[in-house]
Motif scaffolding. Structure first.
Motif, PDB file in Angstrom:
ATOM      1  N   HIS A 167       0.840  -1.194   0.000  1.00  0.00           N
ATOM      2  CA  HIS A 167       0.000   0.000   0.000  1.00  0.00           C
ATOM      3  C   HIS A 167       0.874   1.241   0.000  1.00  0.00           C
ATOM      4  N   ILE A 168       0.967   1.904  -1.171  1.00  0.00           N
ATOM      5  CA  ILE A 168       1.818   3.081  -1.307  1.00  0.00           C
ATOM      6  C   ILE A 168       1.075   4.283  -1.879  1.00  0.00           C
ATOM      7  N   SER A 169      -0.214   4.109  -2.194  1.00  0.00           N
ATOM      8  CA  SER A 169      -0.970   5.166  -2.855  1.00  0.00           C
ATOM      9  C   SER A 169      -2.443   5.067  -2.508  1.00  0.00           C
ATOM     10  N   ARG A 197     -13.149  -7.580  -4.706  1.00  0.00           N
ATOM     11  CA  ARG A 197     -13.909  -6.859  -3.682  1.00  0.00           C
ATOM     12  C   ARG A 197     -12.910  -6.415  -2.606  1.00  0.00           C
ATOM     13  N   PHE A 198     -12.594  -5.144  -2.584  1.00  0.00           N
ATOM     14  CA  PHE A 198     -11.580  -4.650  -1.656  1.00  0.00           C
ATOM     15  C   PHE A 198     -12.170  -4.281  -0.304  1.00  0.00           C
ATOM     16  N   MET A 199     -11.398  -4.560   0.727  1.00  0.00           N
ATOM     17  CA  MET A 199     -11.735  -4.106   2.067  1.00  0.00           C
ATOM     18  C   MET A 199     -11.159  -2.704   2.217  1.00  0.00           C
ATOM     19  N   ALA A 200     -12.023  -1.742   2.539  1.00  0.00           N
ATOM     20  CA  ALA A 200     -11.591  -0.345   2.633  1.00  0.00           C
ATOM     21  C   ALA A 200     -12.251   0.311   3.842  1.00  0.00           C
ATOM     22  N   GLU A 222      -1.031  -4.002   5.359  1.00  0.00           N
ATOM     23  CA  GLU A 222      -0.296  -3.023   6.160  1.00  0.00           C
ATOM     24  C   GLU A 222      -1.248  -2.045   6.850  1.00  0.00           C
ATOM     25  N   ALA A 223      -2.508  -2.041   6.398  1.00  0.00           N
ATOM     26  CA  ALA A 223      -3.580  -1.201   6.962  1.00  0.00           C
ATOM     27  C   ALA A 223      -3.485   0.264   6.536  1.00  0.00           C
ATOM     28  N   THR A 224      -2.294   0.829   6.501  1.00  0.00           N
ATOM     29  CA  THR A 224      -2.132   2.218   6.085  1.00  0.00           C
ATOM     30  C   THR A 224      -1.036   2.317   5.026  1.00  0.00           C
ATOM     31  N   ILE A 225      -1.003   3.445   4.346  1.00  0.00           N
ATOM     32  CA  ILE A 225       0.006   3.682   3.306  1.00  0.00           C
ATOM     33  C   ILE A 225       1.403   3.722   3.930  1.00  0.00           C
ATOM     34  N   SER A 226       2.347   3.081   3.273  1.00  0.00           N
ATOM     35  CA  SER A 226       3.738   3.082   3.719  1.00  0.00           C
ATOM     36  C   SER A 226       4.450   4.310   3.168  1.00  0.00           C
ATOM     37  N   GLU A 283       4.958  -3.590   8.980  1.00  0.00           N
ATOM     38  CA  GLU A 283       4.436  -4.778   9.661  1.00  0.00           C
ATOM     39  C   GLU A 283       3.019  -5.038   9.164  1.00  0.00           C
ATOM     40  N   ILE A 284       2.654  -6.292   9.006  1.00  0.00           N
ATOM     41  CA  ILE A 284       1.336  -6.596   8.456  1.00  0.00           C
ATOM     42  C   ILE A 284       0.495  -7.386   9.460  1.00  0.00           C
TER      43      ILE A 284
END
Length: 249
Positions: free
Chosen positions: A44-46, A65-68, A117-121, A128-129
């Motif tokens: 997740h970078i964007s 189907r994305f989890m958001a 990763e839950a949030t953008i890196s 950490e995942i």
């Protein structure tokens, strides 16, 4: 389920990509099954990663189907689109509901997309995942497929202005070999292996990218870029969390 929204959205995006002469390179798409449930786990970078991770499944004829986060569904513009494409809202205060919804989708033969990763890196390396993806795959006997994206951060990422209209931006999408975690196995060990594979894929995408200039903000520090190191990125994330918590009391 009826697919009234998803196909037109894909069509509009493909038209936009052509107009921007965006160079999209997808490698390994054959690892995504043409039928049955599967868990797609992307870096997740964007803010646009769900679009490009979803493209990885297009050669297999699948819709992901994305989890958001729930806030995206609450937005008056993105909300109707997200619901129309049958993505899965995640309320961080009530995460169990999203997990159950994802299991239901997998059992129905859907491909579920997760940003573990839950949030953008901010460092553009793998943070950490969480082990949710592993647990979902094991609970439904679904393959778990790592995906690496690179180049999407140049369009819109945390702390940077949107540059969605940039032309000629290369985008790399690498799909790794499936993993098959089983019930009763060590979920933490599988999660560590998933992170290792994702890191390996991201590194491969970075080193094989069409442009590798030194000093640019969108290049990771260990490859000569000026992006924050993982340690600096964690400090920035911590400061952001503290500010958010202070704002909400």
């Amino acid at each position: 389920m009826a697919e009234i929204v998803y196909p037109p959205v894909i069509g509009a995006l493909r038209t936009m990509f052509r107009m921007l002469d965006m160079k999209i390179d997808i490698v390994g798409a054959e690892h995504i099954p043409t039928t049955g449930g599967a868990v797609l786990v992307s870096n997740h970078i964007s803010y646009l990663d769900f679009i490009f991770a979803g493209l990885a499944a297009r050669p297999s004829g699948r819709l992901v189907r994305f989890m958001a986060k729930k806030e995206v569904f609450d937005n008056k513009i993105s909300g109707p689109l997200m619901r129309g494409m049958h993505h899965i809202p995640v309320d961080r205060a009530e995460g169990a509901g999203a997990y159950v919804a994802a299991l239901r989708a997998l059992k129905a033969g859907e491909v579920v997309g997760i940003f573990a990763e839950a949030t953008i890196s901010r460092s553009f390396t793998i943070k950490e995942i969480k082990n949710g993806a592993v647990r979902m795959a094991a609970a439904t006997s679904s393959p778990m497929i790592p995906v690496a994206l690179w180049g999407t951060q140049r369009l819109w990422t945390k702390g940077r202005k949107r540059a969605i209209a940039q032309r000629h931006i290369p985008i790399t999408i690498l799909v790794g070999e499936p993993m098959y975690p089983k019930r009763g196995e060590d979920m933490d060990a599988h999660t560590a292996e998933l992170r290792r594979r994702m890191s390996e894929l991201v590194d491969k995408a970075q080193r094989g990218y069409a442009e590798i200039p030194e000093g640019v903000w969108w290049q990771p520090a260990h490859l000569g870029g000026s992006a924050p190191t993982p340690e600096e990125a964690e400090a920035l994330d911590a400061a952001e969390r503290e500010a958010r918590e202070a704002k909400h009391g």
